[in-house]
Design an enzyme around this catalytic site. Structure first.
Site, mmCIF file in Angstrom:
data_model
loop_
_atom_site.group_PDB
_atom_site.id
_atom_site.type_symbol
_atom_site.label_atom_id
_atom_site.label_comp_id
_atom_site.label_asym_id
_atom_site.label_seq_id
_atom_site.Cartn_x
_atom_site.Cartn_y
_atom_site.Cartn_z
ATOM 1 N N HIS A 1 13.736 90.366 4.709
ATOM 2 C CA HIS A 1 13.573 89.780 3.384
ATOM 3 C C HIS A 1 12.192 90.157 2.829
ATOM 4 O O HIS A 1 11.364 90.715 3.552
ATOM 5 C CB HIS A 1 13.744 88.254 3.439
ATOM 6 C CG HIS A 1 12.783 87.578 4.352
ATOM 7 N ND1 HIS A 1 13.151 87.046 5.564
ATOM 8 C CD2 HIS A 1 11.451 87.366 4.250
ATOM 9 C CE1 HIS A 1 12.092 86.531 6.149
ATOM 10 N NE2 HIS A 1 11.041 86.719 5.381
HETATM 11 P P1 TYD Z 1 13.367 83.039 7.801
HETATM 12 O O1 TYD Z 1 12.167 83.048 6.918
HETATM 13 O O2 TYD Z 1 14.577 83.760 7.317
HETATM 14 O O3 TYD Z 1 12.979 83.555 9.259
HETATM 15 P P2 TYD Z 1 12.438 85.002 9.748
HETATM 16 O O4 TYD Z 1 11.764 85.666 8.605
HETATM 17 O O5 TYD Z 1 11.478 84.686 10.824
HETATM 18 O O6 TYD Z 1 13.578 85.778 10.291
HETATM 19 O O7 TYD Z 1 13.732 81.513 8.123
HETATM 20 C C1 TYD Z 1 14.759 81.160 9.015
HETATM 21 C C2 TYD Z 1 15.207 79.747 8.670
HETATM 22 O O8 TYD Z 1 14.152 78.805 8.874
HETATM 23 C C3 TYD Z 1 15.660 79.588 7.236
HETATM 24 O O9 TYD Z 1 16.801 78.745 7.227
HETATM 25 C C4 TYD Z 1 14.527 78.868 6.555
HETATM 26 C C5 TYD Z 1 13.875 78.090 7.671
HETATM 27 N N1 TYD Z 1 12.418 77.972 7.511
HETATM 28 C C6 TYD Z 1 11.842 76.751 7.187
HETATM 29 O O10 TYD Z 1 12.535 75.737 7.000
HETATM 30 N N2 TYD Z 1 10.480 76.677 7.060
HETATM 31 C C7 TYD Z 1 9.678 77.752 7.244
HETATM 32 O O11 TYD Z 1 8.421 77.646 7.119
HETATM 33 C C8 TYD Z 1 10.272 79.019 7.565
HETATM 34 C C9 TYD Z 1 9.441 80.257 7.770
HETATM 35 C C10 TYD Z 1 11.641 79.078 7.695
#
Ligand code: TYD
Length: 136
Positions: free
Chosen positions: A52
């Site tokens: 993303h």
């Molecule tokens: P995501 O940002 O997609 O994770 P990564 O980039 O590490 O693969 O987040 C994964 C899930 O966690 C998504 O459902 C959102 C949640 N999340 C939070 O609730 N708070 C946060 O600070 C972060 C980074 C993610």
């Protein structure tokens, strides 16, 4: 801001025979104030994270333990970084697509961020990111 703005920042390190110490001060060692810290751990072998871009978020990514790769992509250029030192942080500016992979066993990825979590700040679809970034 492009991939040229993303770089490894060498953080202060206090070397000591009892163990080393590194510290980070918002606005001082990194070019933003700190609103949030989160970390990835227990990452299974072969897993990929990220996939993303953020509209306005600034981040610093640190391998607190072990190692992993971060692939950055501004839609024109791509750059791969291998993080394996807890005194190095990868600064990622807004509007950069990122993918994290190649996690070593037991690795911990800590992310320091300029804002609280906000799903509205994400581009989770590469096409939407590209259209917004370059208009195609
Ligand atoms: P995501 O940002 O997609 O994770 P990564 O980039 O590490 O693969 O987040 C994964 C899930 O966690 C998504 O459902 C959102 C949640 N999340 C939070 O609730 N708070 C946060 O600070 C972060 C980074 C993610």
């Amino acid at each position: 801001m492009t991939i040229e703005n993303c770089k490894i920042i060498e953080l202060p390190k206090i070397q000591d025979p009892r163990g080393n110490l590194t510290y980070i001060e918002g606005g001082q060692h990194i070019p933003f104030d700190i609103q949030r810290v989160y970390y990835l751990y227990d990452v299974p072998g072969g897993a990929e994270r990220g996939g993303h871009a953020h509209k306005g978020l600034h981040q610093l990514i640190i391998a607190m333990s072990g190692s992993f790769d971060v692939l950055l992509d501004d839609g024109k250029d791509k750059k791969r970084f291998h993080l394996n030192r807890s005194y190095n942080g990868l600064y990622v500016c807004p509007m950069i697509w990122r993918e994290l992979d190649n996690f070593s066993s037991g690795s911990v990825c800590m992310v320091i961020a300029s804002n609280r979590y906000d799903e509205e700040d994400y581009y989770r679809e590469y096409g939407a990111f590209m259209r917004s970034r370059w208009g195609h």
